[in-house]
Write a protein that holds these residues in place. Structure first.
Motif, PDB file in Angstrom:
ATOM      1  N   ALA A  84       0.856  -1.184   0.000  1.00  0.00           N
ATOM      2  CA  ALA A  84       0.000   0.000   0.000  1.00  0.00           C
ATOM      3  C   ALA A  84       0.896   1.239   0.000  1.00  0.00           C
ATOM      4  CB  ALA A  84      -0.915   0.008   1.218  1.00  0.00           C
ATOM      5  N   VAL A  85       0.384   2.317  -0.565  1.00  0.00           N
ATOM      6  CA  VAL A  85       1.110   3.583  -0.639  1.00  0.00           C
ATOM      7  C   VAL A  85       0.558   4.527   0.426  1.00  0.00           C
ATOM      8  CG1 VAL A  85       1.662   5.570  -2.111  1.00  0.00           C
ATOM      9  CG2 VAL A  85       1.431   3.307  -3.125  1.00  0.00           C
ATOM     10  N   ILE A  86       1.448   5.180   1.149  1.00  0.00           N
ATOM     11  CA  ILE A  86       1.051   6.216   2.091  1.00  0.00           C
ATOM     12  C   ILE A  86       1.130   7.541   1.362  1.00  0.00           C
ATOM     13  CG2 ILE A  86       1.562   7.383   4.274  1.00  0.00           C
ATOM     14  CD1 ILE A  86       0.730   4.483   4.657  1.00  0.00           C
ATOM     15  N   HIS A  87       0.023   8.272   1.358  1.00  0.00           N
ATOM     16  CA  HIS A  87      -0.039   9.593   0.734  1.00  0.00           C
ATOM     17  C   HIS A  87      -0.144  10.665   1.813  1.00  0.00           C
ATOM     18  CE1 HIS A  87      -1.507   7.255  -2.803  1.00  0.00           C
ATOM     19  NE2 HIS A  87      -0.830   8.177  -3.459  1.00  0.00           N
ATOM     20  N   ARG A  88       0.482  11.819   1.560  1.00  0.00           N
ATOM     21  CA  ARG A  88       0.353  12.979   2.447  1.00  0.00           C
ATOM     22  C   ARG A  88      -0.124  14.156   1.599  1.00  0.00           C
ATOM     23  NH1 ARG A  88       5.495  14.109   5.329  1.00  0.00           N
ATOM     24  NH2 ARG A  88       6.156  14.630   3.239  1.00  0.00           N
ATOM     25  N   CYS A  89      -1.149  14.851   2.089  1.00  0.00           N
ATOM     26  CA  CYS A  89      -1.691  16.000   1.374  1.00  0.00           C
ATOM     27  C   CYS A  89      -0.692  17.156   1.455  1.00  0.00           C
ATOM     28  CB  CYS A  89      -3.037  16.419   1.970  1.00  0.00           C
ATOM     29  SG  CYS A  89      -3.764  17.829   1.110  1.00  0.00           S
ATOM     30  N   ALA A  90      -0.358  17.706   0.308  1.00  0.00           N
ATOM     31  CA  ALA A  90       0.588  18.819   0.249  1.00  0.00           C
ATOM     32  C   ALA A  90      -0.021  20.098   0.809  1.00  0.00           C
ATOM     33  CB  ALA A  90       1.040  19.054  -1.195  1.00  0.00           C
ATOM     34  N   ARG A  91      -1.339  20.171   0.885  1.00  0.00           N
ATOM     35  CA  ARG A  91      -2.005  21.378   1.369  1.00  0.00           C
ATOM     36  C   ARG A  91      -2.269  21.331   2.872  1.00  0.00           C
ATOM     37  NH1 ARG A  91      -6.993  23.214  -1.986  1.00  0.00           N
ATOM     38  NH2 ARG A  91      -5.327  23.745  -3.423  1.00  0.00           N
TER      39      ARG A  91
END
Length: 142
Positions: A84-91
């Motif tokens: 699975a990929v962990i995503h972080r919101c840039a905003r």
């Protein structure tokens, strides 16, 4: 229809029983993303750059007001060996986890997985010294 504008009100867990059949254009790399080839009914990130959009509070609800780019920052392995990929919101900095799709870029996945090894939190030149300090002999027996 843009997925940013798909704020429909569905019953709870609607997305689990209804496939997402909409295509979209990646906001980061500009490629057209289609659901076919993902190996799942729920395409939520670009298979080329692995970037997503911050649209959901709960999966499939389209309730997030942010709309920022969700950048891939890490990978992890779920209980049964599924990546699975962990995503972080840039905003706003929100974190989310998304299953890897069948057509995701393997080189991008590996570069994310190996990033911690290429940028250790200490100078590599000091490994032998640190090993000696930990009661090892410091020798690299290769």
């Amino acid at each position: 229809m843009n997925r940013e504008n798909k704020r429909r009100q569905f019953e709870t867990h609607y997305y689990k029983n209804h496939p997402c059949t909409h295509s979209f254009t990646c906001k980061k790399c500009g490629r057209s993303v289609v659901p076919a080839g993902a190996g799942t009914d729920h395409r939520n990130h670009c298979p080329n750059c692995l970037t997503s959009l911050h649209l959901d509070v709960e999966p499939g609800d389209r309730a997030a007001d942010c709309g920022g780019l969700m950048e891939p920052i890490a990978v992890w392995i779920r209980g049964r060996g599924e990546w699975a990929v962990i995503h972080r919101c840039a905003r706003c900095g929100a974190l989310s986890s998304n299953r890897v799709a069948a057509d995701d870029n393997p080189m991008k996945l590996m570069s994310i997985a190996l990033r911690p090894l290429s940028l250790p939190p200490f100078p590599l030149e000091r490994i032998e010294e640190m090993t000696r300090l930990m009661a090892g002999d410091g020798a690299l027996n290769i």
